[in-house]
Design a protein around this motif. Structure first.
Motif, PDB file in Angstrom:
ATOM      1  N   GLY A  49      -7.715  34.702   0.413  1.00  8.72           N
ATOM      2  CA  GLY A  49      -7.576  35.792   1.355  1.00  8.72           C
ATOM      3  C   GLY A  49      -7.387  37.177   0.760  1.00  8.72           C
ATOM      4  O   GLY A  49      -7.100  37.354  -0.421  1.00  8.72           O
ATOM      5  N   ASP A  50      -7.556  38.179   1.622  1.00 11.55           N
ATOM      6  CA  ASP A  50      -7.567  39.589   1.233  1.00 11.55           C
ATOM      7  C   ASP A  50      -8.542  39.798   0.081  1.00 11.55           C
ATOM      8  O   ASP A  50      -8.233  40.419  -0.941  1.00 11.55           O
ATOM      9  CB  ASP A  50      -6.164  40.086   0.875  1.00 11.55           C
ATOM     10  CG  ASP A  50      -5.307  40.331   2.114  1.00 11.55           C
ATOM     11  OD1 ASP A  50      -5.799  40.101   3.234  1.00 11.55           O
ATOM     12  OD2 ASP A  50      -4.149  40.747   1.971  1.00 11.55           O
ATOM     13  N   LEU A  51      -9.760  39.308   0.299  1.00 15.08           N
ATOM     14  CA  LEU A  51     -10.797  39.458  -0.714  1.00 15.08           C
ATOM     15  C   LEU A  51     -11.159  40.921  -0.900  1.00 15.08           C
ATOM     16  O   LEU A  51     -11.427  41.366  -2.015  1.00 15.08           O
ATOM     17  CB  LEU A  51     -12.038  38.645  -0.324  1.00 15.08           C
ATOM     18  CG  LEU A  51     -11.933  37.127  -0.513  1.00 15.08           C
ATOM     19  CD1 LEU A  51     -11.125  36.458   0.570  1.00 15.08           C
ATOM     20  CD2 LEU A  51     -13.326  36.529  -0.592  1.00 15.08           C
ATOM     21  N   VAL A  52     -11.215  41.659   0.200  1.00 12.98           N
ATOM     22  CA  VAL A  52     -11.505  43.092   0.150  1.00 12.98           C
ATOM     23  C   VAL A  52     -10.388  43.833   0.862  1.00 12.98           C
ATOM     24  O   VAL A  52      -9.474  43.224   1.424  1.00 12.98           O
ATOM     25  CB  VAL A  52     -12.886  43.408   0.769  1.00 12.98           C
ATOM     26  CG1 VAL A  52     -13.977  42.637   0.045  1.00 12.98           C
ATOM     27  CG2 VAL A  52     -12.914  43.111   2.263  1.00 12.98           C
ATOM     28  N   ASP A  53     -10.463  45.156   0.843  1.00 11.94           N
ATOM     29  CA  ASP A  53      -9.334  45.933   1.347  1.00 11.94           C
ATOM     30  C   ASP A  53      -9.494  46.379   2.789  1.00 11.94           C
ATOM     31  O   ASP A  53      -8.514  46.433   3.536  1.00 11.94           O
ATOM     32  CB  ASP A  53      -9.119  47.159   0.453  1.00 11.94           C
ATOM     33  CG  ASP A  53      -7.688  47.661   0.491  1.00 11.94           C
ATOM     34  OD1 ASP A  53      -6.771  46.829   0.390  1.00 11.94           O
ATOM     35  OD2 ASP A  53      -7.489  48.886   0.625  1.00 11.94           O
ATOM     36  N   LEU A  54     -10.731  46.689   3.215  1.00 12.79           N
ATOM     37  CA  LEU A  54     -10.938  47.218   4.562  1.00 12.79           C
ATOM     38  C   LEU A  54     -11.897  46.374   5.403  1.00 12.79           C
ATOM     39  O   LEU A  54     -12.239  46.766   6.518  1.00 12.79           O
ATOM     40  CB  LEU A  54     -11.448  48.662   4.483  1.00 12.79           C
ATOM     41  CG  LEU A  54     -10.497  49.667   3.814  1.00 12.79           C
ATOM     42  CD1 LEU A  54     -11.160  51.029   3.687  1.00 12.79           C
ATOM     43  CD2 LEU A  54      -9.186  49.776   4.578  1.00 12.79           C
ATOM     44  N   GLY A  55     -12.352  45.254   4.887  1.00 18.31           N
ATOM     45  CA  GLY A  55     -13.227  44.370   5.644  1.00 18.31           C
ATOM     46  C   GLY A  55     -14.647  44.873   5.816  1.00 18.31           C
ATOM     47  O   GLY A  55     -15.368  44.414   6.699  1.00 18.31           O
ATOM     48  N   ARG A  56     -15.103  45.786   4.974  1.00 13.32           N
ATOM     49  CA  ARG A  56     -16.425  46.383   5.127  1.00 13.32           C
ATOM     50  C   ARG A  56     -17.495  45.561   4.406  1.00 13.32           C
ATOM     51  O   ARG A  56     -17.253  45.042   3.316  1.00 13.32           O
ATOM     52  CB  ARG A  56     -16.420  47.805   4.566  1.00 13.32           C
ATOM     53  CG  ARG A  56     -15.506  48.758   5.329  1.00 13.32           C
ATOM     54  CD  ARG A  56     -15.387  50.096   4.624  1.00 13.32           C
ATOM     55  NE  ARG A  56     -14.594  51.043   5.415  1.00 13.32           N
ATOM     56  CZ  ARG A  56     -14.159  52.212   4.960  1.00 13.32           C
ATOM     57  NH1 ARG A  56     -14.453  52.585   3.711  1.00 13.32           N
ATOM     58  NH2 ARG A  56     -13.450  53.010   5.731  1.00 13.32           N
ATOM     59  N   PRO A  57     -18.685  45.444   4.986  1.00 12.55           N
ATOM     60  CA  PRO A  57     -19.756  44.698   4.315  1.00 12.55           C
ATOM     61  C   PRO A  57     -20.030  45.176   2.892  1.00 12.55           C
ATOM     62  O   PRO A  57     -20.290  44.360   1.998  1.00 12.55           O
ATOM     63  CB  PRO A  57     -20.966  44.926   5.231  1.00 12.55           C
ATOM     64  CG  PRO A  57     -20.364  45.119   6.588  1.00 12.55           C
ATOM     65  CD  PRO A  57     -19.090  45.882   6.345  1.00 12.55           C
ATOM     66  N   ALA A  58     -19.967  46.500   2.662  1.00 17.08           N
ATOM     67  CA  ALA A  58     -20.227  47.019   1.315  1.00 17.08           C
ATOM     68  C   ALA A  58     -19.181  46.539   0.312  1.00 17.08           C
ATOM     69  O   ALA A  58     -19.486  46.344  -0.881  1.00 17.08           O
ATOM     70  CB  ALA A  58     -20.267  48.541   1.343  1.00 17.08           C
ATOM     71  N   GLU A  59     -17.955  46.352   0.776  1.00 20.12           N
ATOM     72  CA  GLU A  59     -16.911  45.831  -0.115  1.00 20.12           C
ATOM     73  C   GLU A  59     -17.199  44.386  -0.496  1.00 20.12           C
ATOM     74  O   GLU A  59     -17.033  43.991  -1.662  1.00 20.12           O
ATOM     75  CB  GLU A  59     -15.547  45.942   0.566  1.00 20.12           C
ATOM     76  CG  GLU A  59     -15.053  47.361   0.759  1.00 20.12           C
ATOM     77  CD  GLU A  59     -13.750  47.422   1.529  1.00 20.12           C
ATOM     78  OE1 GLU A  59     -12.957  48.339   1.251  1.00 20.12           O
ATOM     79  OE2 GLU A  59     -13.511  46.555   2.406  1.00 20.12           O
ATOM     80  N   TYR A  60     -17.634  43.578   0.489  1.00 18.53           N
ATOM     81  CA  TYR A  60     -17.964  42.184   0.184  1.00 18.53           C
ATOM     82  C   TYR A  60     -19.170  42.099  -0.754  1.00 18.53           C
ATOM     83  O   TYR A  60     -19.218  41.230  -1.641  1.00 18.53           O
ATOM     84  CB  TYR A  60     -18.238  41.407   1.472  1.00 18.53           C
ATOM     85  CG  TYR A  60     -16.999  41.155   2.287  1.00 18.53           C
ATOM     86  CD1 TYR A  60     -16.023  40.263   1.854  1.00 18.53           C
ATOM     87  CD2 TYR A  60     -16.794  41.807   3.500  1.00 18.53           C
ATOM     88  CE1 TYR A  60     -14.877  40.032   2.602  1.00 18.53           C
ATOM     89  CE2 TYR A  60     -15.657  41.588   4.256  1.00 18.53           C
ATOM     90  CZ  TYR A  60     -14.697  40.696   3.801  1.00 18.53           C
ATOM     91  OH  TYR A  60     -13.560  40.481   4.534  1.00 18.53           O
ATOM     92  N   GLY A  79      -7.965  36.690   4.849  1.00 22.72           N
ATOM     93  CA  GLY A  79      -6.634  37.272   4.892  1.00 22.72           C
ATOM     94  C   GLY A  79      -6.593  38.401   5.893  1.00 22.72           C
ATOM     95  O   GLY A  79      -7.600  38.735   6.535  1.00 22.72           O
ATOM     96  N   ASN A  80      -5.450  39.040   6.017  1.00 22.89           N
ATOM     97  CA  ASN A  80      -5.306  40.074   7.043  1.00 22.89           C
ATOM     98  C   ASN A  80      -6.124  41.330   6.734  1.00 22.89           C
ATOM     99  O   ASN A  80      -6.388  42.129   7.632  1.00 22.89           O
ATOM    100  CB  ASN A  80      -3.836  40.444   7.242  1.00 22.89           C
ATOM    101  CG  ASN A  80      -3.109  40.762   5.956  1.00 22.89           C
ATOM    102  OD1 ASN A  80      -2.799  39.844   5.193  1.00 22.89           O
ATOM    103  ND2 ASN A  80      -2.839  42.025   5.698  1.00 22.89           N
ATOM    104  N   HIS A  81      -6.553  41.530   5.492  1.00 21.34           N
ATOM    105  CA  HIS A  81      -7.418  42.669   5.160  1.00 21.34           C
ATOM    106  C   HIS A  81      -8.899  42.347   5.351  1.00 21.34           C
ATOM    107  O   HIS A  81      -9.737  43.244   5.203  1.00 21.34           O
ATOM    108  CB  HIS A  81      -7.172  43.118   3.713  1.00 21.34           C
ATOM    109  CG  HIS A  81      -5.936  43.942   3.532  1.00 21.34           C
ATOM    110  ND1 HIS A  81      -5.955  45.304   3.365  1.00 21.34           N
ATOM    111  CD2 HIS A  81      -4.626  43.579   3.507  1.00 21.34           C
ATOM    112  CE1 HIS A  81      -4.716  45.758   3.230  1.00 21.34           C
ATOM    113  NE2 HIS A  81      -3.891  44.729   3.307  1.00 21.34           N
ATOM    114  N   ASP A  82      -9.216  41.097   5.650  1.00 23.85           N
ATOM    115  CA  ASP A  82     -10.613  40.695   5.811  1.00 23.85           C
ATOM    116  C   ASP A  82     -11.074  40.871   7.250  1.00 23.85           C
ATOM    117  O   ASP A  82     -10.262  40.995   8.174  1.00 23.85           O
ATOM    118  CB  ASP A  82     -10.786  39.234   5.377  1.00 23.85           C
ATOM    119  CG  ASP A  82     -10.585  39.059   3.879  1.00 23.85           C
ATOM    120  OD1 ASP A  82     -11.288  39.742   3.117  1.00 23.85           O
ATOM    121  OD2 ASP A  82      -9.713  38.254   3.486  1.00 23.85           O
ATOM    122  N   GLU A  83     -12.386  40.868   7.427  1.00 23.23           N
ATOM    123  CA  GLU A  83     -12.998  40.927   8.754  1.00 23.23           C
ATOM    124  C   GLU A  83     -13.890  39.704   8.896  1.00 23.23           C
ATOM    125  O   GLU A  83     -14.732  39.443   8.035  1.00 23.23           O
ATOM    126  CB  GLU A  83     -13.805  42.218   8.884  1.00 23.23           C
ATOM    127  CG  GLU A  83     -14.156  42.603  10.310  1.00 23.23           C
ATOM    128  CD  GLU A  83     -15.361  41.828  10.848  1.00 23.23           C
ATOM    129  OE1 GLU A  83     -15.384  41.525  12.067  1.00 23.23           O
ATOM    130  OE2 GLU A  83     -16.276  41.534  10.051  1.00 23.23           O
TER     131      GLU A  83
END
Length: 272
Positions: A49-60, A79-83
């Motif tokens: 979880g919390d793989l990225v910080d804001l859940g944005r496709p560019a972050e993934y 995680g709670n930072h994921d979308e």
């Protein structure tokens, strides 16, 4: 079976620092390189979880490029930072997430350990939740294979840690979760993230571990009034070895440290 666990990678788009200070991408690169050099190589990588910080496709997309040097299969949870949808699409090649709804999964007999992933995400909130629907899914899934050794993954730990500002973002439904797992001794271990620290306890008579972050660590401050804060303690990950019906876990510090040095001289004499 050897399993590696990363957690709370918090990747942002290239050039952005987490909290204006943490270069999570460079730190993950170091963790990836460390794991890639490990011998023997793990059979599987988990990211809790919390793989990225804001859940944005560019972050993934950036995250996947940073993980690309690793050759082993991967399983991730939200995680709670994921979308949810962005995460689902970013890891669609794994074919383990359902097409819609909660992002639970069950690997069944694919590996020596059955691995169950739980979705504790509450969109736009830091806390986690196991609602009645999620708990029912878990109970039914565990009951379907009561003798198969099982590993349960979840982002939010199902216990109070004593770190007050993190406990305020804890897991709703943890009491009911404890009762479910108490009735399923096939659960070998429950693995969590969220805390950016290694913490160990038991819930429902089953062992639970939280994993350190590959980046920053939550400050260890057990005062009730402690502020929300992090420290640049050594980043890390975990290794879990399943052998002979026993699961043994190790915390790995990422960094270039002196050694290894021998305990014994070539003659076999202990170095004093």
């Amino acid at each position: 079976m050897l399993i590696a666990q990363f957690s709370d990678t918090h990747i942002k788009i290239p050039g952005k620092l987490a909290y204006g200070r943490v270069d999570t991408a460079t730190m993950l690169q170091a963790g990836v390189a460390h794991l890639a050099a490990m011998q023997p190589q793990p059979d599987l990588l988990l990211i809790t979880g919390d793989l990225v910080d804001l859940g944005r496709p560019a972050e993934y997309e950036y995250l996947r490029s940073l993980l690309a040097p690793l050759q082993m299969p991967m399983l991730v949870i939200a995680g709670n930072h994921d979308e949810r949808q962005a995460l689902r699409e970013a890891f669609a090649d794994g074919h383990y997430f359902p097409a819609s709804g909660f992002m639970h999964y069950d690997t069944g007999g694919h590996w020596p350990l059955r691995i169950i992933g739980l979705d504790t995400l509450v969109p736009m909130e830091g806390r986690g939740e196991l609602c009645a629907d999620r708990l029912d899914w878990l109970a039914q899934t565990l009951a379907a294979a009561p003798t198969q050794p099982t590993l349960v993954l979840m982002h939010h730990p199902p216990f109070q840690t004593g770190i007050a500002h993190m406990d305020a973002l804890g897991l709703t439904g943890r009491e009911a979760f404890a009762e479910i797992v108490r009735g399923h001794p096939q659960i070998q271990l429950i693995l969590c993230g969220h805390l950016h620290r290694s913490i160990q306890t038991t819930v429902g008579s089953r062992p639970v571990l939280t994993c350190p972050s590959t980046a920053h660590q939550v400050a260890l401050d057990l005062r009730p009034e402690a502020p929300s804060a992090f420290r640049m303690e050594p980043p890390g990950y975990m290794l879990h070895r399943w052998h002979g019906g026993q699961l043994v876990s190790h915390v790995v510090a990422v960094g270039d440290y002196a050694g290894p040095y021998p305990f014994f001289e070539p003659s076999g004499k202990l170095i004093d």
